[in-house]
Design an enzyme around this catalytic site. Structure first.
Site, PDB file in Angstrom:
ATOM      1  N   GLY A  22       0.784  -1.228   0.000  1.00  0.00           N
ATOM      2  CA  GLY A  22       0.000   0.000   0.000  1.00  0.00           C
ATOM      3  C   GLY A  22       0.812   1.273   0.000  1.00  0.00           C
ATOM      4  O   GLY A  22       1.877   1.379  -0.628  1.00  0.00           O
ATOM      5  N   ILE A  23       0.317   2.260   0.740  1.00  0.00           N
ATOM      6  CA  ILE A  23       0.968   3.561   0.798  1.00  0.00           C
ATOM      7  C   ILE A  23       2.361   3.443   1.407  1.00  0.00           C
ATOM      8  O   ILE A  23       3.304   4.122   0.981  1.00  0.00           O
ATOM      9  CB  ILE A  23       0.099   4.553   1.602  1.00  0.00           C
ATOM     10  CG1 ILE A  23      -1.212   4.841   0.846  1.00  0.00           C
ATOM     11  CG2 ILE A  23       0.844   5.855   1.858  1.00  0.00           C
ATOM     12  CD1 ILE A  23      -2.234   5.620   1.668  1.00  0.00           C
ATOM     13  N   ASP A  42       7.031  -3.849   9.352  1.00  0.00           N
ATOM     14  CA  ASP A  42       5.708  -4.454   9.214  1.00  0.00           C
ATOM     15  C   ASP A  42       5.740  -5.768   9.986  1.00  0.00           C
ATOM     16  O   ASP A  42       6.779  -6.161  10.522  1.00  0.00           O
ATOM     17  CB  ASP A  42       5.352  -4.691   7.740  1.00  0.00           C
ATOM     18  CG  ASP A  42       3.853  -4.519   7.463  1.00  0.00           C
ATOM     19  OD1 ASP A  42       3.061  -5.150   8.192  1.00  0.00           O
ATOM     20  OD2 ASP A  42       3.506  -3.785   6.531  1.00  0.00           O
ATOM     21  N   ASP A  65       5.541  -5.532  15.520  1.00  0.00           N
ATOM     22  CA  ASP A  65       4.133  -5.227  15.742  1.00  0.00           C
ATOM     23  C   ASP A  65       4.073  -3.843  16.368  1.00  0.00           C
ATOM     24  O   ASP A  65       4.415  -3.662  17.544  1.00  0.00           O
ATOM     25  CB  ASP A  65       3.503  -6.264  16.666  1.00  0.00           C
ATOM     26  CG  ASP A  65       2.043  -5.996  16.970  1.00  0.00           C
ATOM     27  OD1 ASP A  65       1.504  -4.966  16.506  1.00  0.00           O
ATOM     28  OD2 ASP A  65       1.417  -6.811  17.678  1.00  0.00           O
ATOM     29  N   VAL A  66       3.641  -2.839  15.614  1.00  0.00           N
ATOM     30  CA  VAL A  66       3.698  -1.461  16.099  1.00  0.00           C
ATOM     31  C   VAL A  66       2.762  -1.219  17.275  1.00  0.00           C
ATOM     32  O   VAL A  66       2.924  -0.224  18.008  1.00  0.00           O
ATOM     33  CB  VAL A  66       3.403  -0.452  14.971  1.00  0.00           C
ATOM     34  CG1 VAL A  66       4.439  -0.549  13.867  1.00  0.00           C
ATOM     35  CG2 VAL A  66       1.989  -0.607  14.424  1.00  0.00           C
ATOM     36  N   TYR A 157     -12.650   2.859  13.507  1.00  0.00           N
ATOM     37  CA  TYR A 157     -11.615   3.406  12.619  1.00  0.00           C
ATOM     38  C   TYR A 157     -11.607   4.931  12.703  1.00  0.00           C
ATOM     39  O   TYR A 157     -10.543   5.561  12.792  1.00  0.00           O
ATOM     40  CB  TYR A 157     -11.873   2.945  11.189  1.00  0.00           C
ATOM     41  CG  TYR A 157     -10.846   3.398  10.187  1.00  0.00           C
ATOM     42  CD1 TYR A 157      -9.650   2.711  10.035  1.00  0.00           C
ATOM     43  CD2 TYR A 157     -11.071   4.519   9.387  1.00  0.00           C
ATOM     44  CE1 TYR A 157      -8.705   3.131   9.105  1.00  0.00           C
ATOM     45  CE2 TYR A 157     -10.131   4.941   8.462  1.00  0.00           C
ATOM     46  CZ  TYR A 157      -8.944   4.242   8.323  1.00  0.00           C
ATOM     47  OH  TYR A 157      -8.013   4.661   7.408  1.00  0.00           O
TER      48      TYR A 157
END
Length: 277
Positions: A22-23, A42, A65-66, A157
């Site tokens: 993705g981005i 990631d 894992d952020v 979200y």
């Protein structure tokens, strides 16, 4: 050259979370193409390994894992020891799954954990050293228009991205107070973007969506211009439409209208007239 663009100089180090696709992957590619060394962060797996291998020399896969503060702190220490000072931090990792107010608590905790605390963990683990290094640096946090206009249906979200907006605004103020314009913060606000998160299994990009690369092009232009709010469009929404929707959302508070009046049946005609002005 502004201090923000100086941070993007060849040879500097960028850390990008959510970089396996993705981005995030588009940003990692763009930074690497400009000559930066890139740590791609990631979850461990083939996608992350493949992304780092694609970029080649100067790119490093960093499984993490952020949402786990201890893992991010350990990552920051490891990056500093192995690669040196960080000039660019892009807290981009995010998940789209969630639900409305009555979604299960574990779902809420997962969304908030990745989307909001993932950003906070990145800021708290990396930014103090960026300040102490006494060199130009920049922080880019990925928000969302949903964190501003609050469309119903995925409240978890929306809440997470509202938090990213507030966090990044506060960070920008703190950095300005502590470093002047040497270390800057920027809020990336994508529009409809075709990524693994939004594709829902589709393989062809919808006509209305931007690619991750288009978002990153807009991001880099915004950083070069010194923008804090880097508001992205897409192929179905104009800048003027975005501005009108954002103003309407803010005026819900200022005018004491019903919550989310844009979607309230009693206000449908008023909103349509506002957009048509």
């Amino acid at each position: 050259m502004t201090t923000s663009t100086a941070a993007l100089s060849s040879g500097n180090l960028a850390v990008v979370t959510g970089a396996a696709g993705g981005i995030g992957l588009a940003a990692a590619r763009a930074f690497h193409a400009q000559g930066l060394r890139v740590c791609l962060v990631d979850l461990a797996g083939e996608a992350l390994d493949r992304a780092a291998a694609e970029l080649g020399d100067g790119a490093t896969a960093c499984p993490c894992d952020v949402a786990d503060a201890a893992q991010v702190a350990a990552l920051a220490n490891r990056v500093a020891a192995d690669h040196g000072p960080v000039s660019v931090l892009m807290n981009n990792a995010g998940i789209g799954a969630g639900g409305d107010v009555f979604a299960r608590g574990d779902v809420w905790r997962q969304v908030i954990g990745v989307n909001l605390f993932g950003v906070l963990n990145g800021v708290q683990s990396f930014v103090p050293a960026m300040i102490a290094h006494d060199a130009p640096a920049l922080v880019i946090n990925t928000g969302s228009k949903q964190g501003i206009t609050q469309p119903p249906g995925n409240t978890a979200y929306n809440v997470s991205k509202s938090g990213v907006k507030a966090l990044t605004e506060g960070l920008a103020h703190t950095l300005r107070e502590q470093t002047g314009d040497r270390v800057t913060a920027h809020l990336l606000i994508p529009g409809y973007t075709f990524t693994g998160m939004t594709a829902r299994g589709a393989t062809d990009k919808p006509d209305g969506a931007w690619t991750g690369e288009e978002v990153v092009d807009r991001m880099l232009a915004g950083v070069a211009a010194g923008d804090f709010y880097i508001l992205c469009q897409d192929n179905e929404t104009t800048l003027e439409q975005d501005r009108r929707r954002i103003r309407w959302a803010a005026d819900d508070v200022a005018e004491n209208r019903p919550a989310l009046s844009r979607w309230h049946p009693d206000w449908a005609d008023h909103f349509a007239a506002h957009m048509a002005e």
